[in-house]
Design an enzyme around this catalytic site. Structure first.
Site, mmCIF file in Angstrom:
data_model
loop_
_atom_site.group_PDB
_atom_site.id
_atom_site.type_symbol
_atom_site.label_atom_id
_atom_site.label_comp_id
_atom_site.label_asym_id
_atom_site.label_seq_id
_atom_site.Cartn_x
_atom_site.Cartn_y
_atom_site.Cartn_z
ATOM 1 N N ALA A 226 0.859 -1.174 0.000
ATOM 2 C CA ALA A 226 0.000 0.000 0.000
ATOM 3 C C ALA A 226 0.903 1.234 0.000
ATOM 4 O O ALA A 226 2.059 1.172 0.453
ATOM 5 C CB ALA A 226 -0.888 -0.013 1.230
ATOM 6 N N GLY B 154 0.626 -4.950 0.994
ATOM 7 C CA GLY B 154 -0.575 -5.011 0.165
ATOM 8 C C GLY B 154 -0.321 -5.666 -1.189
ATOM 9 O O GLY B 154 -1.248 -6.192 -1.808
ATOM 10 N N GLU C 162 -0.667 -9.208 -0.526
ATOM 11 C CA GLU C 162 -2.090 -9.439 -0.235
ATOM 12 C C GLU C 162 -2.925 -9.407 -1.518
ATOM 13 O O GLU C 162 -3.842 -10.201 -1.694
ATOM 14 C CB GLU C 162 -2.580 -8.398 0.774
ATOM 15 C CG GLU C 162 -1.946 -8.627 2.146
ATOM 16 C CD GLU C 162 -2.151 -7.458 3.103
ATOM 17 O OE1 GLU C 162 -1.855 -6.310 2.700
ATOM 18 O OE2 GLU C 162 -2.604 -7.674 4.234
ATOM 19 N N GLU D 4 4.813 -5.012 7.248
ATOM 20 C CA GLU D 4 4.100 -3.893 7.882
ATOM 21 C C GLU D 4 4.592 -3.619 9.299
ATOM 22 O O GLU D 4 4.566 -2.489 9.770
ATOM 23 C CB GLU D 4 2.594 -4.168 7.918
ATOM 24 C CG GLU D 4 1.889 -4.042 6.582
ATOM 25 C CD GLU D 4 1.872 -5.331 5.772
ATOM 26 O OE1 GLU D 4 2.666 -6.255 6.071
ATOM 27 O OE2 GLU D 4 1.065 -5.419 4.838
HETATM 28 N N1 CAA Z 1 4.656 3.097 -0.745
HETATM 29 C C1 CAA Z 1 5.083 4.228 -1.310
HETATM 30 N N2 CAA Z 1 6.240 4.329 -2.002
HETATM 31 C C2 CAA Z 1 6.988 3.214 -2.096
HETATM 32 C C3 CAA Z 1 6.621 2.007 -1.503
HETATM 33 C C4 CAA Z 1 5.373 1.968 -0.806
HETATM 34 N N3 CAA Z 1 4.878 0.827 -0.254
HETATM 35 N N4 CAA Z 1 7.575 1.070 -1.755
HETATM 36 C C5 CAA Z 1 8.518 1.692 -2.482
HETATM 37 N N5 CAA Z 1 8.182 2.998 -2.680
HETATM 38 C C6 CAA Z 1 8.932 4.015 -3.410
HETATM 39 C C7 CAA Z 1 10.120 4.511 -2.601
HETATM 40 O O1 CAA Z 1 9.714 5.490 -1.672
HETATM 41 C C8 CAA Z 1 11.011 5.053 -3.699
HETATM 42 O O2 CAA Z 1 10.532 6.308 -4.085
HETATM 43 P P1 CAA Z 1 11.576 7.530 -4.338
HETATM 44 O O3 CAA Z 1 12.425 7.054 -5.485
HETATM 45 O O4 CAA Z 1 10.690 8.683 -4.669
HETATM 46 O O5 CAA Z 1 12.354 7.672 -3.075
HETATM 47 C C9 CAA Z 1 10.763 4.106 -4.859
HETATM 48 O O6 CAA Z 1 9.513 3.460 -4.564
HETATM 49 C C10 CAA Z 1 11.818 3.039 -4.985
HETATM 50 O O7 CAA Z 1 11.966 2.389 -3.735
HETATM 51 P P2 CAA Z 1 13.377 2.174 -3.012
HETATM 52 O O8 CAA Z 1 14.315 3.286 -3.361
HETATM 53 O O9 CAA Z 1 13.110 1.945 -1.561
HETATM 54 O O10 CAA Z 1 13.853 0.846 -3.740
HETATM 55 P P3 CAA Z 1 14.795 -0.305 -3.148
HETATM 56 O O11 CAA Z 1 15.063 -1.222 -4.294
HETATM 57 O O12 CAA Z 1 15.937 0.256 -2.398
HETATM 58 O O13 CAA Z 1 13.888 -1.084 -2.063
HETATM 59 C C11 CAA Z 1 11.859 -2.134 -1.272
HETATM 60 C C12 CAA Z 1 12.745 -1.776 -2.491
HETATM 61 C C13 CAA Z 1 12.554 -3.147 -0.380
HETATM 62 C C14 CAA Z 1 10.582 -2.738 -1.844
HETATM 63 C C15 CAA Z 1 11.547 -0.861 -0.454
HETATM 64 O O14 CAA Z 1 11.073 0.128 -1.341
HETATM 65 C C16 CAA Z 1 10.513 -1.041 0.617
HETATM 66 O O15 CAA Z 1 10.813 -1.568 1.677
HETATM 67 N N6 CAA Z 1 9.265 -0.602 0.355
HETATM 68 C C17 CAA Z 1 8.195 -0.653 1.331
HETATM 69 C C18 CAA Z 1 7.652 -2.053 1.524
HETATM 70 C C19 CAA Z 1 6.560 -2.067 2.557
HETATM 71 O O16 CAA Z 1 6.769 -1.742 3.708
HETATM 72 N N7 CAA Z 1 5.336 -2.449 2.153
HETATM 73 C C20 CAA Z 1 4.200 -2.504 3.049
HETATM 74 C C21 CAA Z 1 3.398 -1.234 2.921
HETATM 75 S S1 CAA Z 1 2.109 -1.115 4.131
HETATM 76 C C22 CAA Z 1 0.859 -2.081 3.530
HETATM 77 O O17 CAA Z 1 0.943 -2.621 2.447
HETATM 78 C C23 CAA Z 1 -0.371 -2.184 4.399
HETATM 79 C C24 CAA Z 1 -1.345 -3.216 3.973
HETATM 80 O O18 CAA Z 1 -1.389 -4.310 4.487
HETATM 81 C C25 CAA Z 1 -2.313 -2.952 2.935
#
Ligand code: CAA
Length: 258
Positions: free
Chosen positions: A65, A109, A112, A132
């Site tokens: 998400a 998400g 999911e 999360e």
């Molecule tokens: N939401 C918003 N933006 C996201 C994102 C997310 N879930 N995941 C990645 N991005 C964005 C980053 O902010 C980044 O944007 P910028 O270039 O503007 O900074 C871009 O995507 C690229 O990401 P990274 O630079 O972090 O790329 P990476 O290769 O170094 O890492 C990753 C990849 C491990 C997937 C890392 O991006 C990450 O940990 N993302 C978040 C994962 C996460 O926590 N997901 C759960 C979200 S909460 C949820 O989903 C609730 C639910 O149950 C519905």
């Protein structure tokens, strides 16, 4: 309709939805999820479509998400707005089969969303996780419910509590994904599976989907009863006559209801 965050195409009798927010690794914002719902409405209503594939990019199916969009949410924003349930459940309610073709990250998400689909075909690059906990929240689109049903309590707890990622090989071993293929073949593999399904009798395919899903909602004896009732009703279909007549005549069936 012009979509902002997805690309919608048809390939033969298959509807293809490609998540398309590459800069945010296909993070799932409200607009994107609304668009998936709208595309599914169209595919479900179309006589020309028998199955759907949802895919992402090489790097990410979806990284979860959209964290930026929900970072400042209050409890009332989440509760009153029915965050997640409001539009996400549309994937689950689709009566035609939906296959997730997953390469790269399927996190939070994203994992999911893949689990809401009827089957997951994974690239060897796929990484699944429910991270999360690192954000101070818990999975909110079925992660704590669908993951244990798919992989059992031990791995579900491991993934949800430690936030570690599971690679494609482990996901297949654990029963989360149905097949693992080289990354460059994942979409073709999913489209071929969907095309195969779309060639069968649509009411029968829908009955199978409904019956398998029933297994997760009922006791064994209730589920068996449900299956038997649906099984008996299949004998009312022209397509049952055609399927069996074709087998006996050693020819290919020409199903009427597709
Ligand atoms: N939401 C918003 N933006 C996201 C994102 C997310 N879930 N995941 C990645 N991005 C964005 C980053 O902010 C980044 O944007 P910028 O270039 O503007 O900074 C871009 O995507 C690229 O990401 P990274 O630079 O972090 O790329 P990476 O290769 O170094 O890492 C990753 C990849 C491990 C997937 C890392 O991006 C990450 O940990 N993302 C978040 C994962 C996460 O926590 N997901 C759960 C979200 S909460 C949820 O989903 C609730 C639910 O149950 C519905």
């Amino acid at each position: 309709m012009n979509y902002e965050n997805i690309v919608v195409e048809t390939r033969g009798r298959v509807g293809l939805i490609t998540l398309n927010r590459p800069k945010a690794l296909n993070a799932l914002n409200d607009t994107l999820v609304d668009e998936i719902g709208h595309a599914l409405d169209g595919f479900e209503a179309s006589e020309d479509i028998g199955a759907v594939v949802i895919t992402g990019s090489e790097k990410a199916f979806a990284a979860g998400a959209d964290i930026g969009a929900m970072a400042s949410f209050s409890y009332m924003d989440a509760y009153k707005g029915d965050y997640i349930t409001r539009n996400w459940e549309r994937v689950r309610s689709c009566r035609k089969p939906v296959i997730a073709a997953v390469a790269g990250f399927a996190l939070g998400g994203g994992c999911e969303l893949a689990m809401m689909c009827d089957m997951i075909i994974a690239a060897d690059t796929a990484k699944f996780g429910q991270p999360e906990v690192k954000l101070g929240i818990l999975p909110g689109a079925g992660g704590t419910q669908r993951l244990p049903r798919a992989v059992g309590k031990a791995k579900a707890m491991d993934l949800c509590l430690t936030a570690r990622f599971m690679d494609a090989e482990e996901a297949e071993r654990a029963g989360l994904v149905s097949r693992v293929v080289p990354a460059e073949k994942v979409l073709d593999e999913a489209l071929a599976a969907a095309e195969t399904i779309a060639g069968y009798s649509l009411p029968v395919v829908m009955m199978i989907k409904e019956s398998v899903n029933r297994a997760f909602e009922s006791s064994l004896s209730e589920g068996l009863l449900f299956e038997r009732r649906v099984f008996h009703s299949a004998f009312a279909l022209d397509d049952q006559k055609e399927g069996m007549a074709a087998f006996v005549a050693k020819r290919k069936p020409a199903f009427k209801h597709r």
